[in-house]
Write an enzyme that holds these catalytic residues in place. Structure first.
Site, PDB file in Angstrom:
ATOM      1  N   GLY A  71       0.750  -0.979  -0.147  1.00 28.05           N
ATOM      2  CA  GLY A  71       0.030  -0.086   0.041  1.00 28.05           C
ATOM      3  C   GLY A  71       0.941   1.263   0.153  1.00 28.05           C
ATOM      4  CB  CYS A 322       4.256   6.954  24.083  1.00 32.82           C
ATOM      5  SG  CYS A 322       5.080   6.788  26.236  1.00 32.82           S
TER       6      CYS A 322
HETATM    7  C1  LIG Z   1      -4.827   3.711   5.632  1.00 32.41           C
HETATM    8  C2  LIG Z   1      -3.760   2.399   4.650  1.00 32.41           C
HETATM    9  N1  LIG Z   1      -2.976   3.056   4.132  1.00 32.41           N
HETATM   10  C3  LIG Z   1      -1.953   2.139   3.754  1.00 32.41           C
HETATM   11  C4  LIG Z   1      -1.595   0.890   4.373  1.00 32.41           C
HETATM   12  C5  LIG Z   1      -0.046   0.747   3.853  1.00 32.41           C
HETATM   13  O1  LIG Z   1       0.358  -0.027   3.675  1.00 32.41           O
HETATM   14  P1  LIG Z   1       1.336  -0.929   3.642  1.00 32.41           P
HETATM   15  O2  LIG Z   1       1.610  -2.097   4.711  1.00 32.41           O
HETATM   16  O3  LIG Z   1       1.428  -2.602   2.361  1.00 32.41           O
HETATM   17  O4  LIG Z   1       2.470  -0.286   2.936  1.00 32.41           O
HETATM   18  C6  LIG Z   1      -1.804   1.227   5.340  1.00 32.41           C
HETATM   19  C7  LIG Z   1      -1.131  -0.415   6.831  1.00 32.41           C
HETATM   20  O5  LIG Z   1      -1.332   0.235   7.214  1.00 32.41           O
HETATM   21  C8  LIG Z   1      -3.053   1.553   5.917  1.00 32.41           C
HETATM   22  O6  LIG Z   1      -4.253   1.702   6.724  1.00 32.41           O
END
Ligand SMILES: Cc1ncc(COP(=O)(O)O)c(C=O)c1O
Length: 375
Positions: A71, A322
């Site tokens: 992501g 924190c």
């Molecule tokens: C809303 C959102 N976007 C992007 C990511 C990042 O994805 P990745 O861990 O595959 O890089 C996350 C993961 O925590 C997420 O919750």
């Protein structure tokens, strides 16, 4: 004591059907999908089948799917790729203050390169007002990025309305759907968006794989230059193994029916909390425009991290972090205007396909015990 996993928004287990689909590519089928000989055939075919499975989930064409490492990379590619490709048209980007760091940090980086970023206000439930977007667009606006659903509180944004406004102004629209795929509908044409990011490990595929939907005609500059993989949009030999995993996960994610059960369990959890703690517990996020699996609640006057530390065997997340010995409210809750004595007590419980009623009952009991002791 049985461990209870209520942190599916952080990561999901890999679905057994995904494991089964991937196994042959771990044990064999090692060919480079781009090679011209027999060893490439299976890998290449599997890569394209997987692309089709992702496309089917998103309702797009196969050639509009770019595989990424997750992501974060999909979001970086969308934001930086759009900025680099369109900087002659303008430098203005519009987003929200509740985006994941994988959006916020690329925006900050682009600001160092001359981008101007507007953060739209959000209301107490975490929603943007499409009229605010309309007013923020200028002739120099090149990109709008608004998440489909928030990872912390689960609030679902009015993407269709916002995307329509962007389209009226001929501005590219990106949505980060890392948290929404497999939980609610994510058809790119129904949403009306140009770019959409997904993350494998939020949808029962492994970590390290994701995808970016890039609508035909929406040009983006690649971040990784090299050989012309992924139609010149992301260089690097494709991993058929990971693509197959994401493809299978996306095929499974088309069936949203497991979410009815998940929603019912989530709502039972919330009712149990209200019965137990009354006014001492507050729901964070939107009551209805919310992911069916997400329950972010504040234990008023308490510290979420302290509750979690005592909640033996229960995996969940807190909204507070924190920093240098001080507990700070999460930027999402801050932007929502949640009062500190409420926000500090926030805990995010996120359920998934494997969550059971017994786990919810047990989590309620353990919470009741911990709060009685610390109260
Ligand atoms: C809303 C959102 N976007 C992007 C990511 C990042 O994805 P990745 O861990 O595959 O890089 C996350 C993961 O925590 C997420 O919750």
């Amino acid at each position: 004591m049985q461990p209870i996993y209520l942190d599916y928004n952080a990561s999901t287990p890999v679905d057994p059907a995904v494991v089964a689909a991937m196994r042959p590519f771990l044990e064999g089928h090692y060919g480079n999908p781009s090679s011209g000989h027999w060893a490439a055939t299976t890998a290449k075919a599997a890569l394209e089948t997987a692309r089709g499975q992702v496309a089917a989930l998103l309702g797009c064409r196969d050639d509009e799917v770019v595989f990424t490492s997750g992501g974060s990379e999909a979001n970086n590619l969308a934001l930086k790729g759009a900025f680099f490709a369109r900087r002659d048209k303008g430098e203005h980007i519009i987003t929200t203050p509740i985006e994941h760091p994988a959006i916020v940090e690329p925006c900050r980086f682009l600001e160092r390169l001359g981008a101007r970023v507007t953060y739209l206000p959000i209301d107490g439930t975490g929603r943007v007002d499409p009229d605010d977007l309309r007013q923020a667009i200028t002739p120099r606006t090149i990109l709008v990025s608004i998440m489909h659903a928030n990872n912390e509180v689960g609030t679902i944004e009015p993407i269709e309305d916002c995307a329509r406004i962007a389209r009226e102004h001929k501005v590219l629209f990106h949505t980060n759907a890392a948290q929404s795929v497999g939980k609610i509908a994510t058809d790119v044409n129904e949403l009306g968006i140009d770019l959409l990011s997904i993350a494998g490990h939020k949808v029962y595929a492994p970590k390290g794989v994701g995808a970016l939907f890039v609508r035909r005609g929406a040009s983006i500059e690649p971040l990784i230059h090299g050989a012309g993989h992924e139609s010149g949009r992301r260089a690097g030999t494709e991993s058929a193994l990971l693509a197959v995993g994401l493809g299978k996960a996306c095929e499974l994610a088309r069936d949203l029916s497991p979410m009815h059960r998940v929603r019912a369990l989530r709502d039972r959890f919330w009712q149990g909390l209200q019965q137990q703690f009354g006014d001492g517990v507050i729901l964070n996020g939107h009551s209805t425009h919310r992911l069916p699996n997400t329950l972010n609640v504040s234990f008023v006057g308490r510290i979420g991290a302290e509750i979690l530390a005592r909640l033996d065997g229960v995996a969940a997340s807190t909204g507070s972090a924190c920093h240098s010995g001080r507990i700070e409210l999460s930027p999402v809750l801050q932007a929502m205007g949640v009062a500190p004595h409420v926000g500090m007590g926030a805990i995010r419980f996120s359920l998934g396909r494997a969550t059971t009623g017994d786990e919810i009952e047990a989590a309620l009991e353990r919470l009741t015990d911990v709060l009685a002791v610390t109260g």
